[in-house]
Design a protein around this motif. Structure first.
Motif, mmCIF file in Angstrom:
data_model
loop_
_atom_site.group_PDB
_atom_site.id
_atom_site.type_symbol
_atom_site.label_atom_id
_atom_site.label_comp_id
_atom_site.label_asym_id
_atom_site.label_seq_id
_atom_site.Cartn_x
_atom_site.Cartn_y
_atom_site.Cartn_z
ATOM 1 N N GLY A 131 12.045 -28.298 2.422
ATOM 2 C CA GLY A 131 13.005 -29.185 3.079
ATOM 3 C C GLY A 131 14.438 -28.727 2.849
ATOM 4 O O GLY A 131 15.261 -28.738 3.770
ATOM 5 N N GLN A 161 10.982 -29.354 9.911
ATOM 6 C CA GLN A 161 9.975 -28.966 8.927
ATOM 7 C C GLN A 161 8.830 -28.212 9.622
ATOM 8 O O GLN A 161 8.394 -28.608 10.700
ATOM 9 C CB GLN A 161 9.388 -30.206 8.256
ATOM 10 C CG GLN A 161 10.305 -30.857 7.249
ATOM 11 C CD GLN A 161 10.263 -30.154 5.903
ATOM 12 O OE1 GLN A 161 11.201 -29.483 5.521
ATOM 13 N NE2 GLN A 161 9.163 -30.284 5.195
ATOM 14 N N ARG A 213 7.229 -29.061 -1.222
ATOM 15 C CA ARG A 213 7.752 -29.546 0.066
ATOM 16 C C ARG A 213 9.264 -29.793 -0.039
ATOM 17 O O ARG A 213 9.994 -29.628 0.931
ATOM 18 C CB ARG A 213 7.026 -30.836 0.472
ATOM 19 C CG ARG A 213 5.534 -30.619 0.736
ATOM 20 C CD ARG A 213 4.861 -31.917 1.197
ATOM 21 N NE ARG A 213 3.414 -31.807 1.110
ATOM 22 C CZ ARG A 213 2.645 -31.232 2.047
ATOM 23 N NH1 ARG A 213 3.200 -30.711 3.124
ATOM 24 N NH2 ARG A 213 1.337 -31.169 1.894
ATOM 25 N N ARG A 238 17.022 -27.546 5.854
ATOM 26 C CA ARG A 238 18.252 -28.323 6.081
ATOM 27 C C ARG A 238 19.526 -27.500 5.922
ATOM 28 O O ARG A 238 20.548 -27.804 6.523
ATOM 29 C CB ARG A 238 18.326 -29.495 5.084
ATOM 30 C CG ARG A 238 17.457 -30.680 5.415
ATOM 31 C CD ARG A 238 17.831 -31.858 4.522
ATOM 32 N NE ARG A 238 17.788 -31.543 3.105
ATOM 33 C CZ ARG A 238 16.689 -31.618 2.351
ATOM 34 N NH1 ARG A 238 15.541 -31.992 2.893
ATOM 35 N NH2 ARG A 238 16.731 -31.319 1.071
#
Length: 742
Positions: free
Chosen positions: A717, A517, A713, A721
């Motif tokens: 994320g 992150q 957020r 990922r």
């Protein structure tokens, strides 16, 4: 109304005064028309009006309705244009910019002189226009020619309106086929998808249906197969495996599998497409690869040219084969007052001793300094150095970095109308060393043109960040050259230098690339404005660009700030953001000329981008992704002028404005190769399917100074990922290993 009673249609005639809203994707338009009750008593019409221009007299067919907020409205189902009959209507029609060469002032003089007969004079006796004060023979001829062209285009338009083809496409069809337009549309409608930019298979298919071509016609199925392959190249693939092509074509065509297989065999026999056995995901299990001919030729040609360059015994910089590297590097140290790291030294040696080499690495790892060192050493030995990059911005940056002029690849090769290059295998570039920056942007077709133009013994260095998004066009050339078993020598820089470590932009780019992150607290160059909903993210993005960034950092919102969106569609997509950013940064003003085209309004001062390769524009063509600013707009001459990033002024006729779109916000894919002082990235879960690591990494690495993320957020994320959607279909790596046809 009774269930079986037919819907009664009404007919409404009026002059289109202004368009208040137009959706270019659906064609839905809201407009105000003057039905003769006076300019202050305008009626609202809604529906299929895309393509009609203010000033035209329209005969609209549809039905009356009522809107709870806006009152009485006319719902248009289709329309035709008619010539106005009143002096006021004729003056408005002629002064609207529809006829090239006539603006409001000249329209007033023509109507004052000829009155209600003005249109008849232009139609029947255009030579009489010379009677109008200050109207000479040259302008008279131009107006007569423009009127004749408009008449011919109108015929084509009337024929096409029944199948929903817009005015701009009717103009393109007419310019392609001239007097044969209607004949081609009737008998060979699928030619349009190949010959006319802006017409794809689906539009051609709709036209074909309306002119009676059967659903299971071989002409239709072959066109559908070629369209499927064309769509695949638009998505980055050089070919499609045969089974995948057949299943995709069946979905589009809705015909029997056997018919598709038979038509594909015919296409291969006619050499409309090429079939070749290439390795599949499992190297031991080959697949039948189906290529469009230009992509097959380019892939074979590029692999052969790279191997030829790499293995030639000639060397245009032979002095580096025997140079004392201790002395050479010491000289560089004195020149730059800085020492090269080990991997940088290796890259310098590789570029100057190998005929083909690749330098890759992320931000802050010293690619730029390494390139400058290579250029310095080569020039110290009087080598002819040529520098290039795929975009104007990247070429400017390369010039600033090395102190040596750089050009775009297109300008370097002097591409000509039709796409042929002035420099090729028979006439190579006058260069001993060719350095190409931002090489991740090189697609298969452009890379092939470039490598063909490098003469035997010359050195080619490709520089780029392989972790960024691959090229917009077909292929993933840089990634193929860096494959594990590739014969092309390369160096990857991985050490982030101390100065770069202090940058939140650089450190977060590396965090994202490593699947971590980004840090968004406590930095003075990397920010997150958290917001969940796409509509709220769009609103906040505009506020950040137009108000907050200029107030805090003193930046110019149009010149210094670029919004990069994951997608074009959606409330926080580039399309919707462009509308609101244009109103915030370049609003409509009486003194600023503007022109509506479909769902867009172009104004002087607008940021715009080209959305197709056009080899006929500018000195050496204007290419997909070229950015610029509208610097002039002439409604009389029906011409708009864009100053591109290469400081070239390029003219667009109003009929060509579908080649441009606004660029206050662009998709991250379109931003490749460009660098901006400040980047603002709206990231919401509405873009879920697009959220991938290399997408966010590419967006962040476009910023020179500041990155602002606007969104959730959770979306960030997801992007961090998600590694990506696998490799594109390309066989370049296989050919480079000497295993493919050459």
């Amino acid at each position: 109304m009774n269930g079986g009673e037919p819907v009664r249609h009404a007919v409404l005639e009026g002059v289109l005064e202004r368009i208040t809203f137009a959706n270019e994707e659906t064609g839905y338009t809201v407009a105000r028309v003057d039905t003769g009750r006076g300019a202050n008593d305008l009626l609202t019409v809604v529906g299929a009006l895309l393509g009609a221009q203010p000033g035209e007299s329209l005969r609209m067919r549809g039905r009356w309705g009522s809107h709870p907020q806006y009152g009485k409205q006319f719902h248009v189902e289709d329309y035709t244009t008619v010539l106005p009959a009143t002096i006021q209507g004729i003056r408005r029609y002629l002064g609207s910019g529809l006829i090239k060469g006539i603006g409001p002032v000249l329209a007033d003089r023509i109507v004052t002189h000829f009155g209600v007969d003005a249109l008849d004079v232009i139609e029947q006796n255009p030579q009489r226009l010379i009677e109008v004060p200050k109207l000479g023979p040259k302008r008279t001829k131009l107006i007569a020619a423009a009127w004749e062209e408009q008449k011919a285009i109108k015929e084509v338009m009337i024929f096409l309106q029944g199948v929903g083809v817009s005015t701009s496409l009717a103009v393109r069809i007419y310019k392609q086929y001239m007097e044969k337009s209607i004949e081609v549309v009737r008998t060979e409608p699928y030619r349009l998808a190949t010959d006319v930019w802006g017409i794809g298979f689906r539009t051609a298919d709709t036209i074909a249906k309306s002119v009676g071509i059967p659903h299971d016609s071989p002409q239709r199925v072959k066109a559908g197969l070629q369209f499927t392959l064309s769509e695949a190249t638009g998505n980055g693939n050089c070919f499609l495996p045969e089974q995948e092509l057949i299943s995709e074509a069946i979905k589009i065509l809705q015909v029997d599998t056997g018919l598709v297989i038979d038509c594909l065999a015919e296409l291969i026999a006619e050499e409309g497409v090429v079939r070749e056995q290439v390795p599949g995901e499992d190297e031991a299990a080959p697949v039948g690869a189906i290529y469009l001919v230009p992509f097959h030729r380019a892939e074979i040609s590029l692999a052969a040219a790279l191997l030829r360059l790499l293995r030639t015994g000639d060397d245009r910089m032979p002095e580096f084969a025997t140079v004392d590297w201790t002395k050479a590097l010491a000289w560089l140290r004195r020149q730059n007052d800085t020492e090269l790291a080990g991997a940088q030294e290796e890259a310098v040696k590789l570029a100057l001793t190998e005929k083909v080499a690749v330098l890759t690495g992320g931000p802050g790892c010293g690619k730029s300094f390494t390139v400058r060192s290579i250029v310095s050493l080569a020039r110290a030995k009087n080598a002819r150095v040529v520098l290039a990059a795929p975009t104007g911005r990247a070429a400017k940056r390369l010039t600033e970095l090395t102190g040596h002029p750089a050009a775009t690849v297109h300008r370097l090769l002097e591409l000509r109308p039709g796409g042929d290059a002035a420099y090729d295998r028979d006439r190579p570039l006058p260069a001993d060393l060719v350095v190409v920056d931002e090489a991740s942007m090189l697609d298969l077709l452009l890379a092939n043109k470039l490598v063909k133009a490098i003469g035997p013994g010359a050195h080619l260095l490709l520089v780029g960040d392989v972790d960024q998004l691959p090229s917009v066009g077909a292929g993933e050339v840089l990634r193929d050259l860096l494959a594990v078993d590739s014969p092309i020598p390369h160096v990857r820089l991985t050490q982030v230098f101390r100065q770069a470590q202090q940058s939140g932009v650089v450190s977060n780019a590396h965090r994202i690339n490593a699947g971590e992150q980004p840090i968004t607290d406590g930095l003075d160059d990397f920010f997150l404005f958290p917001v969940e909903e796409a509509e709220a993210a769009a609103e906040l993005t505009v506020d950040v660009v137009a108000r907050r960034l200029p107030k805090k950092f003193g930046v110019n919102p149009r010149r210094d700030v670029q919004v990069l969106a994951p997608m074009h569609r959606g409330p926080a997509g580039a399309g919707a953001l462009n509308l609101v950013l244009q109103e915030a940064l370049t609003p409509s003003r009486p003194e600023v000329p503007e022109r509506r085209f479909g769902g867009r309004v172009f104004r002087v001062g607008d940021k715009v981008t080209q959305i197709r390769n056009n080899y006929d524009k500018g000195a050496n063509g204007v290419f997909n992704g070229t950015l610029g600013v509208v610097v002039a707009l002439d409604n009389d001459e029906q011409k708009l002028t864009v100053r591109t990033d290469e400081d070239e002024d390029v003219d667009y006729e109003f009929g060509e404005l579908d080649e441009l779109t606004h660029a206050y916000a662009v998709t991250i894919h379109r931003s490749q190769g460009s660098e901006y002082p400040v980047v603002v990235v709206p990231l919401t879960t509405g873009s879920w399917l697009m959220l991938q690591r290399n997408l966010l990494y590419t967006a962040v690495t476009r910023a020179k100074r500041i990155v602002v993320l606007v969104g959730s957020r959770r979306a960030i994320g997801q992007a961090v990922r998600t590694v990506g959607a696998g490799r594109r279909h390309t066989a370049l790596g296989w050919r480079l290993r000497g295993l493919g046809s050459a």
